[in-house]
Every structure is written in structure tokens, then in C-alpha cells.
Write a protein that holds these residues in place. Structure first.
Motif, PDB file in Angstrom:
ATOM      1  N   THR A  30      14.819  18.385  13.563  1.00  0.00           N
ATOM      2  CA  THR A  30      14.445  18.416  12.155  1.00  0.00           C
ATOM      3  C   THR A  30      13.582  19.646  11.896  1.00  0.00           C
ATOM      4  OG1 THR A  30      12.478  17.058  12.573  1.00  0.00           O
ATOM      5  CG2 THR A  30      14.497  15.909  11.931  1.00  0.00           C
ATOM      6  N   ARG A  58      22.608  23.005   6.505  1.00  0.00           N
ATOM      7  CA  ARG A  58      22.277  22.239   5.301  1.00  0.00           C
ATOM      8  C   ARG A  58      23.352  22.464   4.252  1.00  0.00           C
ATOM      9  NH1 ARG A  58      16.530  21.832   1.870  1.00  0.00           N
ATOM     10  NH2 ARG A  58      17.241  20.121   0.514  1.00  0.00           N
ATOM     11  N   SER A  90      15.082  18.810   6.696  1.00  0.00           N
ATOM     12  CA  SER A  90      14.975  17.430   7.188  1.00  0.00           C
ATOM     13  C   SER A  90      13.594  17.154   7.753  1.00  0.00           C
ATOM     14  CB  SER A  90      16.029  17.178   8.256  1.00  0.00           C
ATOM     15  OG  SER A  90      15.777  18.001   9.399  1.00  0.00           O
ATOM     16  N   TRP A  94      12.163  10.692   7.644  1.00  0.00           N
ATOM     17  CA  TRP A  94      13.255  10.243   6.795  1.00  0.00           C
ATOM     18  C   TRP A  94      13.674   8.809   7.131  1.00  0.00           C
ATOM     19  CZ3 TRP A  94      17.650  14.383   5.978  1.00  0.00           C
ATOM     20  CH2 TRP A  94      17.211  15.318   5.019  1.00  0.00           C
ATOM     21  N   GLN A  98      18.101   8.141   3.743  1.00  0.00           N
ATOM     22  CA  GLN A  98      18.028   9.592   3.517  1.00  0.00           C
ATOM     23  C   GLN A  98      18.957  10.344   4.464  1.00  0.00           C
ATOM     24  OE1 GLN A  98      13.596   9.521   3.650  1.00  0.00           O
ATOM     25  NE2 GLN A  98      13.712  10.973   1.925  1.00  0.00           N
ATOM     26  N   TRP A  99      19.046   9.906   5.709  1.00  0.00           N
ATOM     27  CA  TRP A  99      19.979  10.535   6.641  1.00  0.00           C
ATOM     28  C   TRP A  99      21.426  10.307   6.197  1.00  0.00           C
ATOM     29  CZ3 TRP A  99      18.954  14.270   9.731  1.00  0.00           C
ATOM     30  CH2 TRP A  99      17.712  14.382  10.373  1.00  0.00           C
TER      31      TRP A  99
END
Length: 352
Positions: A30, A58, A90, A94, A98-99
Motif C-alpha cells: 500500500t 491505480r 491505498s 482500508w 474499499q478494497w
């Protein structure tokens, strides 16, 4: 089918050599920030920041920051044997939701991970918490908890490993496994018979791999590829110390050599440090260096000297090797081939 994404090269100076290490793991990270794939890549390309990844990702944009042939600055002493991808924007905190909201990027990361694993010949098994040490695909926390290196915990406790592993399996052929170079060679060499090794074993140098079969072995090294060694040659290979000895790794498949004067075809197999010859029902011998070159000039086993009947033997200031119909002597700056013909032996003229 491969997912749709844009892949951009933004290579920079933030990397180190792998120093011959074999890549064994693909790791996820992340960012702990709000960057895009390209803005994160720009940050990584400043060596003063002391961090880099092979890939940033992303919104279906993948930026290649470090070539996979080199080590990124991601996981301390694990850098030489890992490939690393960071999800830009990220965070460890999270939630699972959210993932899952970036499932498209999870699928792209799975594709890149499988592509990398196949390139380097390591497993595509997904190593999720609770971790264990193995070749495969995992995250930064694997390095912390399984390897005992550093203290990072990304990609965090809510990462959807089940979803990610399903994506990996879809790209790896449904079972999460990947055919290594050894598997491919074994499939093409049906004479090897049944496999005896569960998976593959590491060689002492930490780079090569091998597997045992009913009628031989397959050895792999990144500079030589995978080659099968029949049991008849393996005895000599073992006598000389396997790949850690003077022969090194095999560089070609064995060849069957017709032998009108013998009980059947002989065998020859080339290694980094010379060639092993074995006549049917006879011991195997190692031919190499200047003596090997002189024997080749005389026609190998079909020439006037015939088959080797010994390894090299130390003699005065040099060495000699015995053959079926003579000997080849080597001393510094000089080599002489003699054919057995009574007293004295006859020097063998070098072919024009």
C-alpha cells in the motif's frame, strides 16, 4: 483473458543489482497516501527518497518503475529475490469494501503477478495470512511475519485474499499453479518416468533448482535453462560434486552416440565445465579443456583415439587422459596426442 490496462515505462535510478539471486516472490504494497500511479512513480524515481517498487497501479494504469531484472528498494534484505507492486492511493486501514471497490485493479495486479511468476519460474500460489515461507505471491507483511525482516503490515487485515486468489487462479490456469521450466522439460522428456520429488528443490547456490525422476533428474539455472540428466550420466555428475563441482550445470540435453564397436549406443551430455561421455556398459568419463579440444580435433569417439577410458590424470608437470587407442598429454604451452602403436607410440598429427 488479460484485463485491459495501460502500461507505461517510467524507469528511474532507484534500484540495485540482484547479484544473481533467484526471484521467488511477488509482493503487494500500500502507498499510505493519495497518489496516482504516475505521481507515485515520480516520487519513487528520486533516489533521495530511498524507496521504489517495480510497479505502481491505480485506475487501470500500471507504471513500470524498476525493470524486473533489477532489485527495487521495497523490502530491505528481501529486495534481491522479490518483485514488488504498490497500489497507489491505498492504505493499510482500508476496509474490505474499499478494497473490493477497486476489484478491477486487484484483477490487474493478479495478472501482473502471474506474468512475473511465469517469467521467473516460481509458483503462483497465493500466500495469505497466516503466512508460511514458500515461493509465491504475497504482501509486505509476509516479509515481516514469515521472513522476520522489518515491521511493515501492508496490505492490511481487510485485504480480500479470497477474491485476489481467485483472480490469480484464473490467470494461472485455474489451479493457482504454474508450469516451471523444470515441469516443461520433464513433460518433453517422457523417458524420465515418474516424478519422485514433491515440487522442486533448491541447489546449494540458492539460484538453481532440481527435481528427481524415476530415470534421471532435471536441473535448472537462469543462465542455462532446464535440462534432463539420465541416470547413466548422473553417477559421474554426482562423483564430481553435482552442480557445485567442476561440471557446473547442464547446458544441453544428452545425445545418443552410435558405437559400432560397442554393446550399444553411448551417451554424451554437455555441462558448463565440459562433457560427460559414457559408453554402453562402461564407466562415464569427463572430457574438457585443452585435452577435450584436441580430442575433438581428432574426431571425438569416431576418430583415431576412440572413446575416453579415464578422466584426466596428473603426470609430471601436466596431465594426460587415456583413450581407447591412445593418450593425450597436456603441459603448459604444449599438447600431444599419441596413438597406441607399439614402442614408441606414434604422435598423432593434428588435422589440417
Amino acid at each position: 483473458m488479460a484485463p485491459q490496462f495501460t502500461e507505461i515505462d517510467r524507469f528511474g535510478p532507484s534500484h540495485s543489482p540482484r547479484d544473481g539471486a533467484r526471484v521467488t516472490n511477488f509482493l503487494l504494497h500500500t502507498q499510505e497516501g493519495n497518489g496516482t500511479a504516475e505521481s507515485l512513480a515520480a516520487y519513487l524515481n528520486n533516489p533521495a527518497n530511498g524507496v521504489s517498487y517495480h510497479y505502481t497501479l491505480r485506475d487501470a494504469v500500471v507504471v513500470r518503475v524498476v525493470p524486473e531484472e533489477l532489485a527495487a528498494w521495497s523490502v530491505l534484505s528481501a529486495n534481491p529475490f522479490t518483485v514488488n507492486l504498490c497500489f497507489a492511493g491505498s492504505r493499510v486501514a482500508w476496509s474490505r469494501q474499499q478494497w473490493l471497490a477497486i476489484d478491477g485493479d486487484l484483477r490487474i495486479a493478479a495478472y501482473i503477478a502471474v506474468r512475473s511468476a511465469q517469467r521467473h519460474g516460481h509458483s503462483t500460489r497465493v500466500i495469505a495470512p497466516d503466512y508460511h515461507v514458500a515461493d509465491g505471491i504475497s504482501d509486505h507483511q509476509y516479509v515481516t511475519r514469515a521472513l522476520g525482516i522489518g515491521s511493515h503490515t501492508d496490505v492490511g487485515p481487510n485485504f480480500p485474499w479470497d477474491v485476489f486468489a481467485a483472480h490469480v487462479a484464473s490467470f494461472a490456469g485455474g489451479g493457482g499453479g504454474v508450469q516451471t521450466a523444470i515441469d516443461v522439460r520433464a513433460a518433453a522428456s517422457t523417458w524420465l518416468g515418474a516424478r519422485r520429488t514433491d515440487g522442486e528443490l533448491a541447489t546449494p547456490d540458492g539460484v538453481g533448482r532440481f527435481a528427481e525422476f524415476e530415470n534421471g533428474y532435471v536441473y535448472w539455472h537462469p543462465t542455462t535453462d532446464a535440462h534432463a540428466i539420465p541416470t547413466a550420466v548422473m553417477s559421474k555428475y554426482a562423483e564430481l560434486g553435482w552442480e557445485t563441482g567442476p561440471l557446473g550445470y547442464p547446458v544441453a540435453e544428452h545425445a545418443a552416440l552410435p558405437d559400432p564397436r560397442g554393446a550399444g549406443p553411448g551417451l554424451a551430455q554437455a555441462f558448463q565445465g565440459g562433457t560427460v561421455y559414457r559408453r554402453a556398459n562402461q564407466p562415464a568419463y569427463w572430457v574438457h579443456g585443452a585435452i577435450g579440444d584436441r580430442w575433438a580435433a581428432a574426431g571425438h569417439e569416431n576418430g583415431e583415439l576412440g572413446w575416453p577410458t579415464s578422466d584426466e590424470t596428473t603426470h609430471d608437470d601436466g596431465v594426460y587422459q587415456a583413450f581407447e587407442f591412445g593418450r593425450i598429454y597436456w603441459v603448459p604451452e604444449q599438447i600431444v596426442a599419441l596413438r597406441n602403436s607399439g614402442e614408441p607410440d606414434t604422435p598423432l598429427a593434428r588435422p589440417a
